[in-house]
Design an enzyme around this catalytic site. Structure first.
Site, mmCIF file in Angstrom:
data_model
loop_
_atom_site.group_PDB
_atom_site.id
_atom_site.type_symbol
_atom_site.label_atom_id
_atom_site.label_comp_id
_atom_site.label_asym_id
_atom_site.label_seq_id
_atom_site.Cartn_x
_atom_site.Cartn_y
_atom_site.Cartn_z
ATOM 1 N N LYS A 273 42.813 34.512 40.650
ATOM 2 C CA LYS A 273 42.090 35.757 40.780
ATOM 3 C C LYS A 273 42.785 37.027 40.805
ATOM 4 O O LYS A 273 42.617 37.722 39.619
ATOM 5 C CB LYS A 273 40.964 35.840 41.590
ATOM 6 C CG LYS A 273 39.841 36.970 41.773
ATOM 7 C CD LYS A 273 38.766 36.922 42.627
ATOM 8 C CE LYS A 273 39.610 37.178 44.088
ATOM 9 N NZ LYS A 273 38.706 37.192 45.250
ATOM 10 N N ASP B 185 35.392 36.174 40.708
ATOM 11 C CA ASP B 185 35.295 36.106 42.076
ATOM 12 C C ASP B 185 33.685 35.794 42.495
ATOM 13 O O ASP B 185 33.190 35.385 41.315
ATOM 14 C CB ASP B 185 35.494 37.599 42.796
ATOM 15 C CG ASP B 185 34.183 38.345 42.377
ATOM 16 O OD1 ASP B 185 33.539 38.253 41.283
ATOM 17 O OD2 ASP B 185 34.376 39.725 42.784
#
Ligand code: SF4
Length: 193
Positions: free
Chosen positions: A72, A90
């Site tokens: 991420k 996320d």
């Protein structure tokens, strides 16, 4: 805000690599998990100096080898700092994309791949930003569906789960309720004939 003072004191990778742990911990104390973070920051800076000439590499594989950097974070750095298409996933992206019905998956890596397939690379980062902001402001764990412009295209809304927080149990319960409602409606229509 932590970063202005942090970047002023450690303006590049060599400066951060030479940081004293107690000094760095003090500066990032308010962000939480400061001991682990300071270890990762110093480790990451050392790796940048030793293996990348002090520069941030513009490739997912190299970024995710740096201490403290996951997929991420790597996608955020690629998309926002280095101009390389990246689609960070996320918890907001996961929740919103699943609710709307763009994907049906809990695995961030699979969701990233599925969303990337739907869009040209130049739109990946902005799409992630839009889903994150929508998840923070409107499609929260308890969604504000009556205020949402996505309603006509949203599976979650179409099925009638307008106020319940997303969770497997609540979704299953709401689905059961929606099916019961349809069955009752059909039964009433049949009885009238
Ligand atoms: S209609 Fe509700 S569930 Fe669907 S995207 Fe909007 S806030 Fe989220």
């Amino acid at each position: 805000m932590v970063t202005p003072a942090l970047f002023a004191k450690y303006p590049d990778a060599p400066a951060l690599a030479a940081a004293k742990t107690p000094d760095l911990e003090k500066m990032i104390l308010s962000t939480g998990f400061f001991r682990q973070k300071s270890k990762s920051l110093i480790g990451m800076a050392n790796m940048l100096v030793d293996e990348h000439g002090g520069q941030v590499p513009a490739a997912m594989e190299a970024l995710t080898k740096l201490p403290g950097v996951g997929r991420k974070t790597a996608n955020v750095v690629l998309g926002h700092a280095l101009g390389v298409p990246g689609l960070p996933v996320d918890r907001h992206v996961l929740r919103v994309a699943n609710r709307i019905g763009l994907v049906k998956n809990d695995d961030p890596v699979k969701v990233e791949a599925q969303l990337c397939e739907m869009l040209p690379p130049e739109r990946w980062t902005r799409a992630s930003d839009a889903l994150i902001l929508h998840g923070r402001r409107i499609c929260k764990p308890k969604p504000l569906c009556p205020r949402c412009n996505v309603r006509p295209d949203c599976d979650f809304y179409r099925l009638g789960f307008t106020t319940k927080p997303v969770g497997r149990a609540s979704v299953a319960k709401a689905a059961k309720k929606a099916v019961k409602k349809v069955v009752k409606k059909v039964a009433r229509k049949v009885a009238k004939k």
